[in-house]
Structures are given as structure tokens and as C-alpha cells.
Scaffold this motif. Structure first.
Motif, PDB file in Angstrom:
ATOM      1  N   PRO A  86       0.815  -1.218   0.000  1.00 35.40           N
ATOM      2  CA  PRO A  86       0.000   0.000   0.000  1.00 35.40           C
ATOM      3  C   PRO A  86       0.849   1.269   0.000  1.00 35.40           C
ATOM      4  CG  PRO A  86      -0.311  -1.218   2.055  1.00 35.40           C
ATOM      5  CD  PRO A  86       0.546  -2.044   1.166  1.00 35.40           C
ATOM      6  N   LEU A  87       2.013   1.199   0.587  1.00 34.14           N
ATOM      7  CA  LEU A  87       2.918   2.343   0.600  1.00 34.14           C
ATOM      8  C   LEU A  87       3.332   2.699  -0.825  1.00 34.14           C
ATOM      9  CD1 LEU A  87       4.481   4.267   2.468  1.00 34.14           C
ATOM     10  CD2 LEU A  87       6.287   2.565   2.573  1.00 34.14           C
ATOM     11  N   ARG A  88       3.644   1.679  -1.619  1.00 36.26           N
ATOM     12  CA  ARG A  88       4.013   1.875  -3.017  1.00 36.26           C
ATOM     13  C   ARG A  88       2.832   2.465  -3.799  1.00 36.26           C
ATOM     14  NH1 ARG A  88       4.618  -2.982  -4.403  1.00 36.26           N
ATOM     15  NH2 ARG A  88       6.508  -3.347  -3.237  1.00 36.26           N
ATOM     16  N   ASP A  89       1.611   1.994  -3.496  1.00 39.00           N
ATOM     17  CA  ASP A  89       0.409   2.522  -4.169  1.00 39.00           C
ATOM     18  C   ASP A  89       0.215   4.007  -3.850  1.00 39.00           C
ATOM     19  OD1 ASP A  89      -0.060  -0.020  -5.178  1.00 39.00           O
ATOM     20  OD2 ASP A  89      -1.544  -0.530  -3.638  1.00 39.00           O
ATOM     21  N   ILE A  90       0.435   4.386  -2.618  1.00 41.41           N
ATOM     22  CA  ILE A  90       0.305   5.788  -2.214  1.00 41.41           C
ATOM     23  C   ILE A  90       1.349   6.632  -2.938  1.00 41.41           C
ATOM     24  CG2 ILE A  90       0.591   7.404  -0.287  1.00 41.41           C
ATOM     25  CD1 ILE A  90      -0.709   5.214   1.505  1.00 41.41           C
ATOM     26  N   PRO A  98      -5.015   6.935  -2.437  1.00 42.11           N
ATOM     27  CA  PRO A  98      -6.081   5.930  -2.389  1.00 42.11           C
ATOM     28  C   PRO A  98      -6.483   5.600  -0.949  1.00 42.11           C
ATOM     29  CG  PRO A  98      -4.115   5.087  -3.536  1.00 42.11           C
ATOM     30  CD  PRO A  98      -3.783   6.416  -2.969  1.00 42.11           C
ATOM     31  N   ALA A  99      -7.747   5.797  -0.638  1.00 40.67           N
ATOM     32  CA  ALA A  99      -8.259   5.552   0.708  1.00 40.67           C
ATOM     33  C   ALA A  99      -8.050   4.096   1.123  1.00 40.67           C
ATOM     34  CB  ALA A  99      -9.733   5.930   0.795  1.00 40.67           C
ATOM     35  N   GLU A 100      -8.193   3.168   0.184  1.00 36.75           N
ATOM     36  CA  GLU A 100      -8.034   1.749   0.532  1.00 36.75           C
ATOM     37  C   GLU A 100      -6.578   1.438   0.912  1.00 36.75           C
ATOM     38  OE1 GLU A 100      -7.841   2.238  -3.918  1.00 36.75           O
ATOM     39  OE2 GLU A 100      -9.359   2.730  -2.440  1.00 36.75           O
TER      40      GLU A 100
END
Length: 113
Positions: A86-90, A98-100
């Protein structure tokens, strides 16, 4: 007599070589343990920084930038994928966090019960 003298010198020399080998193995083990402890401490520190930034659920532009800068450090330090993904996605999302991904990080950062 010469064989007895040579044999009497060979036994202590062999013991000395075996002792050196054990010392080398022990030193290697200690160095490996120390490296593992340093890597573990680095992972904990990066993970702590990430979790502190997302703890309130609100990610400012400054927070997102900081999180983006922590991706490489987190991956290098061996932080688990449940945090690095998720860190990479942010980091890749730019201004639209992204909230998710934030929710995933909060779940990963929550203390285990």
C-alpha cells in the motif's frame, strides 16, 4: 625418535587449526546475528515512521510525499509486503491518495491482539 617428535608437534598444531576454525565460525555467526539485528531495527524504524504518518487516517500532501520517500527504505529494510504494497500505491498515486491503501496501512499498523 624423529617420528615421535614430529607427531608430538603435529597434534597441538592440528588442535590449533581446529580452534581457529571454530573461532572463525563463531565470529561469522556473531557478525551475522549483528547484521540481522541491525536490519530488524531498521525495518522497525521505517515501519514506525510509516505508521505514525497514517495513524490518524488523514494523509496530507506532505504526508503523501514523505510516505513516497519511504518506499525504497521500507523495501530495503525488509518491511513486510502488507506495508510496502500500500505504501508503493500511495507513492504512485500522486495527489490522489487511495483511501483503501491508507486503510490497509492502518490495519497493518494496528497492534496485534
Amino acid at each position: 625418535m624423529k617420528k615421535l617428535v614430529a607427531l608430538s608437534l603435529l597434534v597441538p598444531f592440528s588442535a590449533l587449526l581446529m580452534g581457529c576454525s571454530q573461532i572463525e565460525e563463531t565470529a561469522g555467526g556473531i557478525a551475522g546475528d549483528a547484521a540481522s539485528q541491525v536490519a530488524g531495527a531498521a525495518a522497525e524504524e521505517v515501519e514506525s515512521q510509516v505508521c505514525a504518518l497514517v495513524s490518524d487516517g488523514n494523509i496530507s500532501a506532505e504526508d503523501a510525499e514523505m510516505l513516497g520517500s519511504l518506499v525504497d527504505a521500507a523495501e530495503t529494510a525488509g518491511v513486510p509486503a502488507e506495508i510496502t504494497d500500500p505504501l508503493r500505491d500511495i507513492a504512485a498515486a500522486g495527489d490522489e491518495v487511495p483511501a483503501e491503501s491508507v486503510e490497509s496501512l492502518n490495519e497493518a499498523c494496528a497492534p496485534s491482539s
